[in-house]
Design a protein around this motif. Structure first.
Motif, PDB file in Angstrom:
ATOM      1  N   PRO A 197      72.548 -39.605  63.634  1.00 20.33           N
ATOM      2  CA  PRO A 197      73.793 -40.125  64.207  1.00 20.33           C
ATOM      3  C   PRO A 197      74.001 -39.750  65.676  1.00 20.33           C
ATOM      4  O   PRO A 197      74.833 -40.356  66.329  1.00 20.33           O
ATOM      5  CB  PRO A 197      74.877 -39.511  63.333  1.00 20.33           C
ATOM      6  N   LEU A 198      73.256 -38.766  66.196  1.00 19.20           N
ATOM      7  CA  LEU A 198      73.461 -38.374  67.597  1.00 19.20           C
ATOM      8  C   LEU A 198      72.319 -38.856  68.499  1.00 19.20           C
ATOM      9  O   LEU A 198      72.179 -38.396  69.621  1.00 19.20           O
ATOM     10  CB  LEU A 198      73.620 -36.856  67.714  1.00 19.20           C
ATOM     11  N   ARG A 332      82.842 -35.940  77.085  1.00 17.47           N
ATOM     12  CA  ARG A 332      83.840 -36.683  76.308  1.00 17.47           C
ATOM     13  C   ARG A 332      84.463 -35.795  75.235  1.00 17.47           C
ATOM     14  O   ARG A 332      85.659 -35.852  74.982  1.00 17.47           O
ATOM     15  CB  ARG A 332      83.140 -37.876  75.659  1.00 17.47           C
ATOM     16  N   LEU A 333      83.661 -34.969  74.616  1.00 22.89           N
ATOM     17  CA  LEU A 333      84.187 -34.056  73.587  1.00 22.89           C
ATOM     18  C   LEU A 333      83.873 -32.624  74.010  1.00 22.89           C
ATOM     19  O   LEU A 333      82.712 -32.281  74.246  1.00 22.89           O
ATOM     20  CB  LEU A 333      83.535 -34.355  72.228  1.00 22.89           C
ATOM     21  N   LEU A 400      80.001 -29.285  61.358  1.00 18.90           N
ATOM     22  CA  LEU A 400      80.605 -29.471  62.677  1.00 18.90           C
ATOM     23  C   LEU A 400      79.911 -30.615  63.418  1.00 18.90           C
ATOM     24  O   LEU A 400      80.554 -31.454  64.061  1.00 18.90           O
ATOM     25  CB  LEU A 400      80.522 -28.171  63.493  1.00 18.90           C
ATOM     26  N   ILE A 401      78.582 -30.648  63.324  1.00 21.20           N
ATOM     27  CA  ILE A 401      77.828 -31.696  64.013  1.00 21.20           C
ATOM     28  C   ILE A 401      78.138 -33.073  63.414  1.00 21.20           C
ATOM     29  O   ILE A 401      78.220 -34.076  64.133  1.00 21.20           O
ATOM     30  CB  ILE A 401      76.312 -31.366  64.003  1.00 21.20           C
ATOM     31  N   ALA A 402      78.371 -33.121  62.107  1.00 24.83           N
ATOM     32  CA  ALA A 402      78.761 -34.402  61.490  1.00 24.83           C
ATOM     33  C   ALA A 402      80.100 -34.864  62.071  1.00 24.83           C
ATOM     34  O   ALA A 402      80.298 -36.052  62.344  1.00 24.83           O
ATOM     35  CB  ALA A 402      78.857 -34.243  59.977  1.00 24.83           C
ATOM     36  N   LYS A 403      81.007 -33.897  62.302  1.00 27.20           N
ATOM     37  CA  LYS A 403      82.328 -34.228  62.866  1.00 27.20           C
ATOM     38  C   LYS A 403      82.190 -34.671  64.331  1.00 27.20           C
ATOM     39  O   LYS A 403      82.848 -35.611  64.770  1.00 27.20           O
ATOM     40  CB  LYS A 403      83.204 -32.958  62.758  1.00 27.20           C
ATOM     41  N   LEU A 408      81.657 -39.245  68.566  1.00 21.91           N
ATOM     42  CA  LEU A 408      80.813 -39.861  69.608  1.00 21.91           C
ATOM     43  C   LEU A 408      80.292 -41.242  69.214  1.00 21.91           C
ATOM     44  O   LEU A 408      79.821 -41.980  70.069  1.00 21.91           O
ATOM     45  CB  LEU A 408      79.623 -38.959  69.944  1.00 21.91           C
ATOM     46  N   ARG A 409      80.378 -41.543  67.935  1.00 19.52           N
ATOM     47  CA  ARG A 409      79.797 -42.804  67.460  1.00 19.52           C
ATOM     48  C   ARG A 409      80.376 -44.004  68.173  1.00 19.52           C
ATOM     49  O   ARG A 409      81.550 -44.099  68.444  1.00 19.52           O
ATOM     50  CB  ARG A 409      80.059 -42.930  65.952  1.00 19.52           C
TER      51      ARG A 409
END
Ligand code: CTP
Length: 409
Positions: A197-198, A332-333, A400-403, A408-409
């Motif tokens: 996802p990243l 961005r985050l 945390l990385i999933a969140k 960012l998606r």
């Protein structure tokens, strides 16, 4: 009631680490009964295991005396958890196939308790299609299979397949004994090929303590081990991100696929962070020293015999997180961490506002001191507080990385 595990020891070189595992479990008051496979007995002796576990060791299925004193069905069920460590390629294959051709596999088939397998084997064996198939089968059968560590192997090759450190195995065992197994099983599996996802994102992470020199031999530091930041870097890389990890002085290997920049002081860390920009997300996990010695002596400060202590004037370090929040290149985050000993959430809310970041991941270091394996964290943001259960640091990292990926998606 004290918890008990049944520990099945397979036949690999990592079997010797089972001894350390037993010692750590006993120190935590967890009862251990060992089952030694024929292969395992080539590497550790029943006497070692009996002495460490303070319990008799079982090896043979057709040992009549064993059957009279302790039926194998009973043995398989009297523990709260069955742990297979090390789980060799052969043992995983037999488990996946439902074989029962020795005491260990018979117990594993007969048990009605949760099972944790901790694999250790050569990298090629771990990556072989047959082992991949067996692990997938075991996972779908409800067995929890820990990911092996990556690194240099006893056979001289390099890659995934090393037994995880005993402390990490103990953390996983404790989480499963505490009933958090389901939460762990629900962890996103970034290792699968189609789940990145990243991909295409740059994630910047700081980790570890900083060392602030007083003179050429002395420094100011703190107890940060860097484990949580490194686990987050590993999870971000697994999720497909390009990861820059700016690390203070720690004794940890670089996670696979991560670009690591080693620094010592807060000011070096600030410069390395700036040099790594732009980033899509920045996660500041480092325990940056708030102060440094105002003047670093060029030579070692000596006692002058007068009994007078030298004055130590401090100067404030730059706040890297707050600086990044104000930067024209603000990611961005932006995520900060806060280790607190009291009023955890209130302090985190205040810190969120003061630093100008998007989330503060607050953890209670009174309950889980710095350097430990478990973390109970609260994600504090402008929209509220998300409190997670107590989890091993690699599980906190993945969650945390999933969140982060969701944002960012
Ligand atoms: N941080 C930073 N630079 C600093 C100090 C802290 O980037 N000089 C970051 C840390 O990496 C962490 C967050 O800020 O993400 C909070 O760190 P903490 O030490 O808890 O914050 P302080 O501002 O030092 O607050 P306290 O008064 O609790 O020490």
């Amino acid at each position: 009631m004290a918890k008990r595990i049944l520990l099945v020891i397979g036949g690999g070189i990592a079997a010797y680490k089972a001894a350390e595992l037993i010692r750590l479990l006993r120190k935590d008051g967890i009862g251990v009964t060992c089952v030694l496979t024929e292969g395992g007995a080539q590497f550790v002796t029943p006497l070692t295991l009996a002495a460490l576990s303070e319990n008799r060791v079982y090896s043979h299925l057709f040992d009549l005396k064993d059957e009279v004193e302790m039926g194998h069905i009973q043995l398989s069920r009297q523990a709260d958890l069955v742990v297979v460590c090390p789980a060799t390629a052969d043992l995983l294959a037999r488990m996946a196939g439902g074989l029962a051709n020795d005491l260990a596999t018979t117990l594993l088939l007969a048990t009605d308790k949760p099972v944790l397998a901790v694999p250790a084997m050569n990298v090629r064996m771990w990556l072989h299609a047959a082992t991949r198939r067996n692990v997938a089968q075991l996972k779908s059968d409800g067995v929890t299979v820990m990911e092996p560590d990556e690194g240099e192997m006893a056979c001289g090759e390099y890659g995934p397949g090393r037994l995880p450190e005993p402390e990490a195995i103990v953390a996983r065992i404790k989480a499963m004994l505490a009933g958090d197994g389901a939460a762990l099983d629900a962890q996103p599996d970034f290792a699968s090929e189609n789940h990145r996802p990243l991909y295409g994102k740059h994630v910047l992470i700081t980790a570890g303590p900083t060392h602030e020199a007083i003179d050429p031999v002395r420094y100011i530091a703190n107890r940060s081990s860097g484990k949580q930041g490194f686990a987050i870097a590993a999870a971000a890389a697994e999720a497909g991100a390009r990861v820059t990890l700016v690390s203070g002085p720690v004794a940890l290997p670089t996670p696979p696929g991560v670009i690591r920049v080693d620094v010592e002081s807060a000011r070096e860390m600030a410069a390395a962070v700036e040099a790594a920009l732009p980033a899509d997300a920045a996660i500041m996990v480092a325990a940056v020293a708030d102060w440094r010695a105002a003047d670093c002596a060029a030579t070692k400060i000596k006692k002058d015999g007068s009994g007078q202590v030298p004055p130590l004037a401090l100067a404030e370090n730059p706040d890297i997180l707050a600086g990044l929040a104000q930067s024209p290149q603000r990611p961005r985050l932006l995520v900060g961490f806060a280790a607190e000993t009291n009023d955890v959430i209130d302090h985190a809310k205040a810190k969120l506002a003061r630093k100008g970041c998007d989330w503060i991941v607050a953890n209670d270091v009174a309950a889980d001191p710095m350097g430990g394996e478990l973390n109970r964290v609260h994600i504090v943001s402008a929209t509220g507080v998300d409190s997670w259960e107590r989890l091993p640091k690699d599980a906190v990292a993945k969650q945390l990385i999933a969140k982060v990926a969701d944002v960012l998606r």
